[in-house]
Design a protein around this motif. Structure first.
Motif, PDB file in Angstrom:
ATOM      1  N   LYS A 111      50.076  46.056 -41.235  1.00  0.00           N
ATOM      2  CA  LYS A 111      48.923  45.977 -42.128  1.00  0.00           C
ATOM      3  C   LYS A 111      47.869  44.989 -41.634  1.00  0.00           C
ATOM      4  CE  LYS A 111      51.350  47.818 -46.062  1.00  0.00           C
ATOM      5  NZ  LYS A 111      51.840  47.621 -47.416  1.00  0.00           N
ATOM      6  N   VAL A 112      48.003  44.567 -40.355  1.00  0.00           N
ATOM      7  CA  VAL A 112      46.893  43.826 -39.734  1.00  0.00           C
ATOM      8  C   VAL A 112      45.699  44.771 -39.598  1.00  0.00           C
ATOM      9  CG1 VAL A 112      48.337  42.167 -38.497  1.00  0.00           C
ATOM     10  CG2 VAL A 112      47.660  44.290 -37.360  1.00  0.00           C
ATOM     11  N   LEU A 113      45.982  46.080 -39.602  1.00  0.00           N
ATOM     12  CA  LEU A 113      44.923  47.084 -39.656  1.00  0.00           C
ATOM     13  C   LEU A 113      44.642  47.391 -41.120  1.00  0.00           C
ATOM     14  CD1 LEU A 113      46.071  49.711 -36.968  1.00  0.00           C
ATOM     15  CD2 LEU A 113      44.462  47.827 -36.680  1.00  0.00           C
ATOM     16  N   THR A 114      43.374  47.553 -41.445  1.00  0.00           N
ATOM     17  CA  THR A 114      43.023  47.948 -42.808  1.00  0.00           C
ATOM     18  C   THR A 114      43.386  49.418 -43.002  1.00  0.00           C
ATOM     19  OG1 THR A 114      40.810  48.666 -42.199  1.00  0.00           O
ATOM     20  CG2 THR A 114      41.081  46.322 -42.832  1.00  0.00           C
ATOM     21  N   LYS A 115      43.424  49.855 -44.243  1.00  0.00           N
ATOM     22  CA  LYS A 115      43.719  51.260 -44.515  1.00  0.00           C
ATOM     23  C   LYS A 115      42.702  52.181 -43.818  1.00  0.00           C
ATOM     24  CE  LYS A 115      44.841  54.523 -48.155  1.00  0.00           C
ATOM     25  NZ  LYS A 115      45.003  54.739 -49.585  1.00  0.00           N
ATOM     26  N   PRO A 116      41.388  51.875 -43.888  1.00  0.00           N
ATOM     27  CA  PRO A 116      40.432  52.722 -43.156  1.00  0.00           C
ATOM     28  C   PRO A 116      40.666  52.702 -41.638  1.00  0.00           C
ATOM     29  CG  PRO A 116      39.286  51.441 -44.823  1.00  0.00           C
ATOM     30  CD  PRO A 116      40.692  50.929 -44.778  1.00  0.00           C
ATOM     31  N   GLU A 117      41.077  51.555 -41.089  1.00  0.00           N
ATOM     32  CA  GLU A 117      41.373  51.499 -39.649  1.00  0.00           C
ATOM     33  C   GLU A 117      42.597  52.354 -39.324  1.00  0.00           C
ATOM     34  OE1 GLU A 117      39.782  47.100 -38.223  1.00  0.00           O
ATOM     35  OE2 GLU A 117      41.695  47.228 -39.320  1.00  0.00           O
ATOM     36  N   ALA A 118      43.609  52.308 -40.181  1.00  0.00           N
ATOM     37  CA  ALA A 118      44.800  53.133 -39.966  1.00  0.00           C
ATOM     38  C   ALA A 118      44.434  54.618 -40.044  1.00  0.00           C
ATOM     39  CB  ALA A 118      45.875  52.791 -40.995  1.00  0.00           C
ATOM     40  N   GLN A 119      43.577  54.979 -40.995  1.00  0.00           N
ATOM     41  CA  GLN A 119      43.130  56.372 -41.109  1.00  0.00           C
ATOM     42  C   GLN A 119      42.360  56.795 -39.858  1.00  0.00           C
ATOM     43  OE1 GLN A 119      41.049  55.819 -44.850  1.00  0.00           O
ATOM     44  NE2 GLN A 119      42.643  56.914 -45.984  1.00  0.00           N
ATOM     45  N   ASP A 176      45.361  62.219 -33.654  1.00  0.00           N
ATOM     46  CA  ASP A 176      45.420  63.667 -33.891  1.00  0.00           C
ATOM     47  C   ASP A 176      44.454  64.387 -32.974  1.00  0.00           C
ATOM     48  OD1 ASP A 176      47.294  63.313 -35.898  1.00  0.00           O
ATOM     49  OD2 ASP A 176      45.859  63.547 -37.552  1.00  0.00           O
ATOM     50  N   ARG A 177      43.278  63.840 -32.789  1.00  0.00           N
ATOM     51  CA  ARG A 177      42.256  64.455 -31.928  1.00  0.00           C
ATOM     52  C   ARG A 177      42.726  64.521 -30.469  1.00  0.00           C
ATOM     53  NH1 ARG A 177      36.287  62.259 -30.819  1.00  0.00           N
ATOM     54  NH2 ARG A 177      35.629  63.984 -29.518  1.00  0.00           N
ATOM     55  N   LEU A 178      43.395  63.473 -30.014  1.00  0.00           N
ATOM     56  CA  LEU A 178      43.916  63.477 -28.645  1.00  0.00           C
ATOM     57  C   LEU A 178      44.903  64.619 -28.426  1.00  0.00           C
ATOM     58  CD1 LEU A 178      44.662  59.778 -27.646  1.00  0.00           C
ATOM     59  CD2 LEU A 178      43.178  61.395 -26.461  1.00  0.00           C
TER      60      LEU A 178
END
Length: 149
Positions: A130-138, A145-147
């Motif tokens: 959770k050092v990443l925010t929810k928007p960053e995780a999204q 997924d794009r890769l």
């Protein structure tokens, strides 16, 4: 710590090479963390994956081919994984009454209990991510997924 510091490599051919190395390194890092998480429950990450797949179809049994196509690691030996889990009493294999060539695989109550224990630990286990925010995780999920498209 940066990738360069972790693997002691200062230069890459370009950002795309660095990206691929970073994904591979991070994947290995996550795998090792996951392995120690499941070790205390007597299972491997691949066995956990099989149990989760079976829990998702419970109470309907699954065939080995259906489990294999849903696995995260497509190179895992699903036959061996299923047999190890059967020996531990976490799943059962039964020959289908209607088709003697078909083997139905389902999770046992003991297997469900192992997953329940792991589920109770999951929120704590996820905390360091959770050092990443929810928007960053999204956004990271979207990019990964794009890769694979």
């Amino acid at each position: 710590m940066s990738l360069e510091q972790d693997i002691k490599q200062e230069k890459f051919q370009n950002e795309y090479e660095k990206m691929v190395v970073n994904i591979l390194y991070t994947s290995s890092w996550l795998y090792n963390i996951n392995s120690s998480r499941f070790k205390q429950h007597g299972i491997t990450p691949e066995q956990y994956n099989v149990l989760r797949i079976l829990r998702g179809s419970n109470p309907k049994p699954m065939m080995l081919a259906d489990i294999t196509c849903r696995m995260i690691d497509k190179n895992s030996n699903a036959t061996r994984l299923v047999e190890k889990l059967r020996q531990k009493g976490l799943l059962r294999r039964e020959i289908c009454e209607n088709n003697r060539r078909q083997v139905d695989i389902s999770i046992t109550e003991k297997g469900m209990e192992v997953l329940k224990k792991i589920d109770r630990e999951t929120e704590t286990w996820l905390e360091p991510f959770k050092v990443l925010t929810k928007p960053e995780a999204q956004e990271l999920n979207r990019m990964l997924d794009r890769l694979r498209e």
